[in-house]
Write a protein that holds these residues in place. Structure first.
Motif, mmCIF file in Angstrom:
data_model
loop_
_atom_site.group_PDB
_atom_site.id
_atom_site.type_symbol
_atom_site.label_atom_id
_atom_site.label_comp_id
_atom_site.label_asym_id
_atom_site.label_seq_id
_atom_site.Cartn_x
_atom_site.Cartn_y
_atom_site.Cartn_z
ATOM 1 N N HIS A 36 -10.460 16.735 9.448
ATOM 2 C CA HIS A 36 -9.687 15.650 8.841
ATOM 3 C C HIS A 36 -9.428 15.985 7.381
ATOM 4 O O HIS A 36 -10.006 16.927 6.836
ATOM 5 C CB HIS A 36 -10.413 14.306 8.965
ATOM 6 N N GLN A 48 -9.034 8.832 5.001
ATOM 7 C CA GLN A 48 -9.233 10.042 5.785
ATOM 8 C C GLN A 48 -8.460 9.913 7.101
ATOM 9 O O GLN A 48 -8.550 8.887 7.784
ATOM 10 C CB GLN A 48 -10.717 10.267 6.093
ATOM 11 N N TYR A 49 -7.729 10.969 7.446
ATOM 12 C CA TYR A 49 -6.986 11.001 8.694
ATOM 13 C C TYR A 49 -7.229 12.333 9.393
ATOM 14 O O TYR A 49 -7.245 13.399 8.760
ATOM 15 C CB TYR A 49 -5.485 10.813 8.448
ATOM 16 N N SER A 50 -7.402 12.279 10.708
ATOM 17 C CA SER A 50 -7.625 13.487 11.498
ATOM 18 C C SER A 50 -6.330 14.277 11.632
ATOM 19 O O SER A 50 -5.250 13.709 11.801
ATOM 20 C CB SER A 50 -8.142 13.118 12.891
ATOM 21 N N CYS A 52 -3.911 16.304 13.842
ATOM 22 C CA CYS A 52 -3.679 16.239 15.288
ATOM 23 C C CYS A 52 -2.513 17.118 15.717
ATOM 24 O O CYS A 52 -1.846 16.838 16.716
ATOM 25 C CB CYS A 52 -3.472 14.799 15.742
ATOM 26 N N LEU A 63 -0.522 13.988 11.043
ATOM 27 C CA LEU A 63 -1.523 12.929 11.010
ATOM 28 C C LEU A 63 -1.025 11.762 11.846
ATOM 29 O O LEU A 63 0.168 11.486 11.890
ATOM 30 C CB LEU A 63 -1.763 12.436 9.577
ATOM 31 N N PRO A 93 -8.950 20.569 4.383
ATOM 32 C CA PRO A 93 -9.560 20.098 5.641
ATOM 33 C C PRO A 93 -11.085 20.182 5.594
ATOM 34 O O PRO A 93 -11.652 21.144 5.058
ATOM 35 C CB PRO A 93 -8.993 21.062 6.694
ATOM 36 N N ASN A 95 -14.584 19.337 8.300
ATOM 37 C CA ASN A 95 -14.840 19.171 9.722
ATOM 38 C C ASN A 95 -16.309 18.871 9.998
ATOM 39 O O ASN A 95 -17.160 19.750 9.869
ATOM 40 C CB ASN A 95 -14.407 20.421 10.500
ATOM 41 N N THR A 115 -6.514 11.031 18.075
ATOM 42 C CA THR A 115 -5.988 12.026 17.134
ATOM 43 C C THR A 115 -6.862 13.278 17.002
ATOM 44 O O THR A 115 -6.332 14.392 17.104
ATOM 45 C CB THR A 115 -5.699 11.403 15.755
ATOM 46 N N PRO A 116 -8.179 13.184 16.790
ATOM 47 C CA PRO A 116 -8.942 14.430 16.705
ATOM 48 C C PRO A 116 -9.115 15.106 18.060
ATOM 49 O O PRO A 116 -9.386 16.311 18.126
ATOM 50 C CB PRO A 116 -10.294 13.986 16.136
ATOM 51 N N GLU A 209 -17.283 10.899 16.590
ATOM 52 C CA GLU A 209 -16.695 10.636 15.277
ATOM 53 C C GLU A 209 -16.363 9.159 15.193
ATOM 54 O O GLU A 209 -15.697 8.603 16.070
ATOM 55 C CB GLU A 209 -15.443 11.464 15.031
ATOM 56 N N CYS A 263 -17.083 9.939 5.962
ATOM 57 C CA CYS A 263 -16.096 10.992 5.676
ATOM 58 C C CYS A 263 -16.720 12.359 5.439
ATOM 59 O O CYS A 263 -16.087 13.382 5.674
ATOM 60 C CB CYS A 263 -15.231 10.607 4.472
#
Length: 311
Positions: A36, A48-50, A52, A63, A93, A95, A115-116, A209, A263
């Motif tokens: 993310h 925070q955004y994964s 994808c 995202l 990024p 992880n 998404t992830p 997650e 996060c």
């Protein structure tokens, strides 16, 4: 780094995707499934955004963003203020949900938790692993990226709640499977149910997650001492303050983003002492190792008067 929004696209009811890239077309940093990024939307507004998209595409990141009914400002900003051509600040990024090698996988996604998981199923397929995905949502129209999953055939089970009810987690997970890793991302009740069903599985079988912090029982410590060995400063952390807050008060620069243990930005090596881990990131095995902690939420374990940190 500053990235341009090359495309904003409606993916489902209440979900948009943002495809980002460098304005000059240059390469983006490498990443792996589960990663993310921090996105700075405005002053003091970081989310925070994964990622994808395809990790092999070094020109574009994608995202997925859900419009939260009770938004604290992040998703509201994305939906109301971001458009094609806008520039946003995006971090490197990170992880804490990495896809580990395994011959068999079970993926469970709820809502925006897909998404992830998207790049994970692609990686599992490319590796020739045996895998299945159970993907739930309120309604089919609210389930983002479902068209991309059609190509995988019956490996993917879509389970809209208004059509089939709650996810059949018992049927999926009640019987332990050898050599299988389970990856789950979605609403807290779903993740809690997955965790409870995997108590009889081989230790280390589950990776989770969370988008919101897991409920943690009251901390076991009162005040305790922290030695910030790299900075040469020792300070007391009282019951009403976090290690992160105390570090800031004594002038130690510490990176942070969420301040709620989800996060991973403030992860810090633990050199001595035993921590009570209050984050939603570490596995039980990682907590037992006592090699690291997240200073925004974790404290000294009851009976441990001092922690020594690489900070």
């Amino acid at each position: 780094m500053d990235l341009m929004i090359h495309e904003r696209r409606d993916e489902a009811d209440g979900v948009v995707s943002l495809t980002l890239g460098r304005a000059d077309g240059g390469e983006l940093p490498a990443w792996a499934p589960g990663a993310h990024v921090d996105v700075t939307l405005a002053d003091d507004l970081v989310r925070q955004y994964s990622l994808c998209s395809d990790p092999g595409d070094r020109q574009r990141w994608r995202l997925g963003v859900l419009r939260e009914p009770e938004s604290r400002g992040g998703s509201e900003h994305v939906f109301d203020k971001l458009h094609d051509g806008d520039i946003v600040e995006v971090g490197e990024p990170r992880n804490h949900f990495a896809l580990e090698p395994a011959p068999h996988y079970v993926f469970v996604a709820g809502g925006i938790g897909i998404t992830p998981i998207l790049p994970m199923v692609a990686a599992a397929e490319a590796a020739g692993a045996d895998w299945t995905l159970l993907y739930g949502g309120r309604a089919r129209s609210s389930m983002a990226f479902r068209e991309e999953l059609v190509a995988y055939g019956d490996r993917v089970v879509l389970a809209p709640q208004d059509e089939v009810g709650l996810l059949d987690l018992v049927g999926l997970l009640a019987v332990p499977r050898p050599d299988t890793l389970v990856y789950a991302c979605g609403p807290a009740p779903m993740l809690d149910a997955v965790e409870s069903l995997l108590t009889g599985w081989r230790p280390g079988s589950l990776r989770v997650e969370r988008f919101v912090p897991k409920a943690v029982e009251g901390t076991g410590s009162e005040g305790f001492e922290v030695a910030f060995l790299t900075s040469g400063i020792t300070a007391t952390v009282p019951p009403d303050r976090s290690i992160l807050t105390v570090a800031e008060e004594v002038g130690i620069p510490a990176l942070w983003s969420c301040r709620e243990g989800t996060c991973g930005t403030c992860e810090t090596p633990l050199l001595s002492g035993r921590a009570e881990h209050c984050d939603s990131l570490l596995t039980d095995e990682e907590k037992a190792d006592q090699n690291t902690l997240f200073i925004c939420v974790s404290r000294a374990e009851r009976g441990c008067p001092r922690l020594e940190l690489d900070l």
